[in-house]
Design an enzyme around this catalytic site. Structure first.
Site: not given
Ligand code: 26V
Length: 840
Positions: A384, A575-576, A581, A685, A689
Site C-alpha cells: 500500500h 486525508k491524513r 499529500k 480512496t 468517494k
Molecule cells: C504503516 C504503519 C507503520 C507503523 C505503524 C502503523 C502503520 C500503519 C499503516 C502503515 C502503512 C501505511 C500505508 C497506507 O496506509 N497506505 C495507503 O493505503 C491506501 C489503501 O490502499 C491507499 O489508498 C493510500 O494511497 C495509501 O497511502
C-alpha cells in the site's frame, strides 16, 4: 425469538445474469413487522438493560436498538456459519492490523432492510432513530485509507456471498481523538468502549494461547530428522471478539474476528499478599498492553517492540483459529491451499509467513519442502505504499529476542531463496545483497516486504500506476525473478456506505432514474450519462447538493460552531496530514487568494465564493505535520476574521476527522483535492468517494486519480502538476525550490506573507521551519507544482461560474466511476488471486 428473526428467505435469482458474481445472491424475507420490532426492542430494553422505557437514557435506547438489530441478523449468522462448516469452501482470511469500520447501526439496519420498520417502531415508542444514530461512537480501529479499505472489502465480500473472515486486533483505544488548542493538535485517548459495545460477541472460552520470547533447541525426532523446538519465555491469551458483517440485502452474515490480549493469570497472589500491589499485576499489565492501543503512525514504522508483539499476536491467533476451528478435522495439510488464502494487508501481518511454517514444521511435523510448498500457495500480499521509509523492517536483534524460532525460519527461507537467485543469475553479489530478505545497513534487519514477496503467490499494488512503479522501482529484481507474480488490483469503496447511507437523497435520485440494482452493480451508474443532458435531472441533482450542504452546515454548527454557506463552492481536502499529500500546496493557494484580495490587486468579486474545508490528523510524533496543522488553523483564523474577504473566502478545519464526518462532508463537496506529488500516493480512496458523490477533482497524475481521469474524461477533471517521470527527472537534475520562489510573484508574495508573521501575531519564528522546508529541503516539491496548481484553480473558478455546466460534469463523474466499487475490487482479487467463488 419472534418469528421474524428466523423466517427463512426464498432465494431469488437476481436479474444480473447467472455469471455475474453478485447475481445469485439470495434476498432476505420481507421486512419484519413494526409490532414485532417494538416487542423485541422493549424486551431488550427491559430484560437486557434492566430499564423501563420512561427511565431509559438515550444510550440505553441505542443499546437496546442495536441488540434488536443484532437479533434479526442472528439466525442468518448462525446458519451461515453452520452451512459453511459443512460445505467447507475455500475461505479468504483477510489479515489486517486495521479496520476503520465507521458507525455500525445504520449500516446493519440497511443491510437487514430494517430501516423503515425500525423508524416506525421507535416512533411508536416515542423515540427518534436520528437521536440514537448520533450517539453511536465509531470504532476507529485504523489510521486512514488502509484500514477503511479493509472495512470496504469485508462489506463487499459479505454482499457477494464470498466465504471470508476478517482477522484483526480489538484495540481498546482506537485512533486518538483530535482537538485543537490555540490551533495546535492535541491528542486525547479514544475510549470507544466506554458506553458499551453492542456489536461484539466475546468468546473467552475460545481463547488461544500465544507465546513469545524464550529460546530454541535442536533435537532429532523418532525418524532421525533434525528439528527445532521453541521453548517460549511467556504467554498471553488471545480472546476472540466476533462482529457480524452483514451483506447488503442478501441475507448473508460474515464474521470479523478481532483479538483481545488477556493475561494468562490476573495477578501473583503471593506477591499481592506480601503487599507489593503494583508488582503483583505487572505481568498482567504487560500482557494486556498488546491490544491496548492502535499505533497512530500511518507511514513511518518505528520498529517498536510492542508493535511487533501486536502483529505476531493477532496473526498467530488467526492462523491457529483457522486451522483448529474453521478448517475442521481430517483435512490433509497438502490440501490447505484449496481451503484458504491468507491475504496480507500490507507488511503488518507478514510474520504470519514464518508462523504458518512453524506450525507446519514443529506442530504438524511436515518436512521443510512440503511446508514451504504449502505456505507459498496460502499467502498473497498487497503493498500500500511507495515511500521507502514506510517499508517495514525489523531488527534481527528484536525479532530474535521476541520470536527466536521465527527468525531461524526466516533465515532458512532466505538461504534457499538466495540459492535459487544464484542459480538463476549467477554470483551477482550486488543483486544478491539487494534481494536478500535480510538487510545489513544501518543494522541487520528483516525486510518484511521482501519476505512477503518471496512467500506470496501473488503481490499486488492498489492502482495501475502504483503497481507499475512497484514493479519497476521498488521490487524490479523480484519482478524479473518471479514472472507473473506481480499484478494490480485497483482499490474501491463500498457504495452502500459511501453513497446509499451517506447520501440518501442522491441515492433516491439515482434509483428514481435507474432502478434499485445499482447498489450491488455500480457499473449501472453509466445510465446516468443520458440524464446529465436532462435539465430537469440537473436541477434535481443541484438541489440534492444544496441540501447536503445545509445538512453539513447543521452538523458543523452543532459540532464546532461553523456555518457553511449554500452558495459557496465547497472545496474539500480530507486525508491524513502528510508532506507527500501536500496540504501545504492547498495552503499556498488559499494564502495567494487571500493576499490578492486583501492587497487590493484582485477584486473580491473576481473570485468565486469558496469555503475551504480541511480534515486531517497528524501522527503525534510527526512534528512537521503538526506545524502544518497549526498553520492551516492560523491562516483560517486570519482569513475568517478579515472583512476584506468576507463572503468570499472561508477556511474551516473541523477537528477529529473520521469516517462519521467523512459521511457528512463528502456528499456536500463540490471540489475534491487530490494533490499529492506524482508517484507518492499509492491509490487514494477518498478521491473515489468524492467522484461518486459528484464532486469534481483537482488532482495530479497520481495513484487512482489517473484512472479516475481516464474514466471521467479530461473535460470533467482538473489535472495539474508534473507527471511521475517529470518528478524523477527534476529530482535527478537537482530540484531548486528557490528558483521557483524567485520567478513567481504570486508564490513569493504568499511565502513572504507566511514568513512575515502575518498568521502568527507578527512572530516570524512560528512558521519559519515550514518556510525553510519549502525553500530548501522539500522532498515533495510543493513549489515546483505551485504555478500549475494555481492555473488549475483558475480553471476551477471559471468552470464553477457556469453552474449548470458544473452540474453536468458532476453527474458525468458519478456516471463514469462505477468501476470504483469495492465489489469490483473484490471480483478482481477473486478472479486473479484468491479463486474463491461465492457460496450461497
Ligand atoms: C504503516 C504503519 C507503520 C507503523 C505503524 C502503523 C502503520 C500503519 C499503516 C502503515 C502503512 C501505511 C500505508 C497506507 O496506509 N497506505 C495507503 O493505503 C491506501 C489503501 O490502499 C491507499 O489508498 C493510500 O494511497 C495509501 O497511502
Amino acid at each position: 425469538m419472534p418469528e421474524e428473526a428466523t423466517a427463512s428467505a426464498a432465494p431469488i435469482v437476481h436479474a444480473l445474469g447467472a455469471t455475474h458474481p453478485l447475481a445469485l445472491a439470495p434476498v432476505t424475507a420481507p421486512p419484519a413487522s413494526v409490532d414485532g420490532f417494538v416487542r423485541e426492542f422493549l424486551h431488550n430494553l427491559n430484560f437486557e438493560l434492566g430499564v423501563s422505557l420512561s427511565a431509559s437514557s438515550v444510550n440505553d435506547r441505542y443499546l437496546a436498538l442495536a441488540q434488536t438489530v443484532r437479533d434479526y441478523l442472528m439466525a442468518r449468522w448462525l446458519d451461515d456459519q453452520r452451512r459453511l462448516s459443512e460445505i467447507k469452501p475455500k475461505t479468504v482470511c483477510y489479515l489486517s492490523a486495521e479496520y476503520l469500520l465507521g458507525r455500525q447501526l445504520d449500516n446493519n439496519l440497511l443491510a437487514a432492510r430494517l430501516t423503515d420498520v425500525a423508524t416506525e417502531a421507535l416512533a411508536a415508542c416515542g423515540v427518534s432513530l436520528e437521536e440514537l444514530r448520533e450517539i453511536e461512537v465509531e470504532p476507529g480501529l485504523g489510521n486512514g485509507g488502509l484500514g477503511r479499505l479493509a472495512a470496504c472489502f469485508i462489506d463487499s465480500l459479505a454482499t457477494m456471498s464470498v466465504p471470508s473472515i476478517g482477522y484483526g486486533i480489538r484495540y481498546e483505544y482506537g485512533i486518538f481523538r483530535q482537538t485543537f488548542v490555540d490551533g495546535q493538535q492535541v491528542e486525547q485517548p479514544d475510549s470507544w468502549l466506554r458506553l458499551g459495545s453492542p456489536w461484539e460477541f466475546p468468546h473467552p472460552e475460545a481463547a488461544q494461547t500465544i507465546s513469545f520470547g524464550g529460546h530454541t533447541e535442536k533435537y532429532v525426532d523418532d525418524d532421525g530428522v533434525e528439528r527445532s523446538r521453541w521453548i517460549p519465555g511467556w504467554n498471553v491469551l488471545a480472546v476472540p471478539y466476533n462482529y457480524m458483517v452483514p451483506g447488503y440485502h442478501n441475507g448473508r452474515v460474515n464474521t470479523l474476528r478481532l483479538w483481545r490480549a488477556v493475561a494468562t493469570s490476573s495477578f501473583d497472589l503471593r506477591v499481592f499478599n506480601s503487599g507489593d500491589y503494583e508488582e503483583a499485576v505487572r505481568a498482567q499489565t504487560y500482557a494486556e498492553n498488546i491490544s491496548k492501543v492502535l499505533y497512530p503512525e500511518d507511514s513511518t514504522p518505528q520498529g517498536k517492540e510492542l508493535r511487533l508483539q501486536q502483529q505476531y499476536f493477532f496473526v498467530a491467533a488467526s492462523i491457529s483459529d483457522f486451522l483448529e476451528n474453521v478448517l475442521g478435522d481430517g483435512v490433509e495439510l497438502e490440501k490447505l491451499p484449496s481451503r484458504v488464502i491468507f491475504q496480507l494487508n500490507d507488511t503488518h501481518p507478514v510474520i504470519a509467513v514464518p508462523e504458518l511454517m512453524r506450525v507446519l514444521l514443529d506442530e504438524r511435523r511436515l518436512d521443510w519442502d512440503d511446508a514451504w510448498a504449502i505456505t507459498q500457495q496460502c499467502f498473497a500480499y498487497t503493498c500500500h505504499t511507495l515511500l521507502p521509509e514506510a517499508l517495514e523492517v525489523w531488527s534481527v536483534d528484536l525479532l530474535g529476542r521476541l520470536l527466536p524460532r521465527h527468525l531461524e525460519i526466516i533465515y532458512r527461507i532466505n538461504e534457499e531463496f538466495l540459492e535459487a537467485v544464484r542459480e538463476r543469475f549467477g554470483d551477482d553479489e550486488m543483486r544478491i545483497r539487494n534481494m536478500s530478505i535480510i538487510g545489513e545497513h544501518p543494522y541487520r534487519s528483516v525486510r518484511m516486504a521482501y519476505l512477503a514477496t518471496v512467500a506470496g503467490a501473488k503481490v499486488n499494488g492498489v492502482a495501475e500506476l502504483h503497481s507499475q512503479l512497484l514493479r519497476d522501482k521498488v521490487l524490479p529484481d523480484f519482478d524479473e525473478f518471479y514472472p507473473g507474480k506481480f499484478t494490480n488490483v485497483t482499490n474501491g469503496v463500498t457504495p452502500r456506505r459511501f453513497i446509499r447511507l451517506a447520501n440518501p437523497d442522491l441515492a433516491s435520485l439515482i434509483t428514481e432514474a435507474l432502478g434499485a440494482g445499482w447498489t450491488i452493480d455500480l457499473e449501472r451508474l453509466r445510465g446516468l450519462e443520458a440524464y446529465a443532458e436532462d435539465p430537469e435531472f440537473r436541477a434535481k441533482f443541484a438541489a440534492v447538493k444544496a441540501s447536503n450542504k445545509r445538512r453539513l452546515s447543521d452538523v458543523l454548527h452543532v459540532r464546532d460552531g461553523f456555518d457553511v454557506s449554500e452558495d459557496h463552492m465547497l472545496d474539500v481536502m480530507v486525508k491524513r496530514l502528510h508532506e507527500y499529500k501536500r496540504q501545504m500546496l492547498k495552503v499556498l493557494h488559499i494564502v495567494t487568494e487571500y493576499e490578492g484580495i486583501a492587497s487590493g490587486r484582485v477584486a473580491a468579486s473576481a473570485v468565486q465564493p469558496r469555503t475551504f474545508v480541511f480534515g486531517a490528523k497528524a501522527a503525534p510524533g510527526y512534528i512537521m505535520a503538526k506545524r502544518i496543522i497549526h498553520l492551516i488553523n492560523a491562516v483560517g483564523k486570519v482569513v475568517n476574521e478579515d472583512p476584506r474577504v468576507e463572503g468570499r473566502l472561508k477556511v474551516l478545519f473541523p477537528p477529529n476527522y473520521n469516517v462519521t464526518l467523512a459521511e457528512r462532508l463528502i456528499p456536500a463537496a463540490d471540489l475534491s483535492e487530490q494533490i499529492s506529488l506524482a508517484g507518492k500516493e499509492a491509490s487514494g480512496t477518498g478521491n473515489m468517494k468524492f467522484a461518486l458523490n459528484g464532486a469534481l477533482t483537482v488532482g495530479t497524475d497520481d495513484g487512482a486519480n489517473v484512472e479516475i481521469r481516464q474514466l471521467v474524461g479530461d473535460d470533467n477533471f482538473f489535472l495539474f502538476g508534473m507527471t511521475e517521470p517529470e518528478v524523477e527527472a527534476l529530482w535527478a537534475k537537482g530540484y531548486r525550490p528557490a528558483d521557483f520562489y524567485q520567478q513567481d510573484d504570486d508564490l513569493r508574495r504568499a511565502i513572504d506573507l507566511i514568513a512575515s508573521g502575518a498568521f502568527s501575531d507578527g512572530d516570524r519564528s512560528v512558521f519559519e521551519p515550514i518556510v525553510s522546508n519549502l525553500l530548501y529541503d522539500d522532498r515533495f516539491m510543493v513549489l515546483a507544482d505551485y504555478s500549475s496548481y494555481i492555473a488549475a484553480q483558475a480553471q476551477v473558478d471559471a468552470a464553477y461560474a457556469d453552474q449548470d455546466a458544473w452540474t453536468r460534469s458532476a453527474i458525468l463523474n458519478i456516471a463514469r466511476c462505477g468501476f470504483f466499487s469495492s465489489d469490483r475490487s473484490m471480483r478482481d482479487y477473486i478472479d486473479r488471486i484468491w479463486h474463491t467463488p461465492p457460496v450461497l
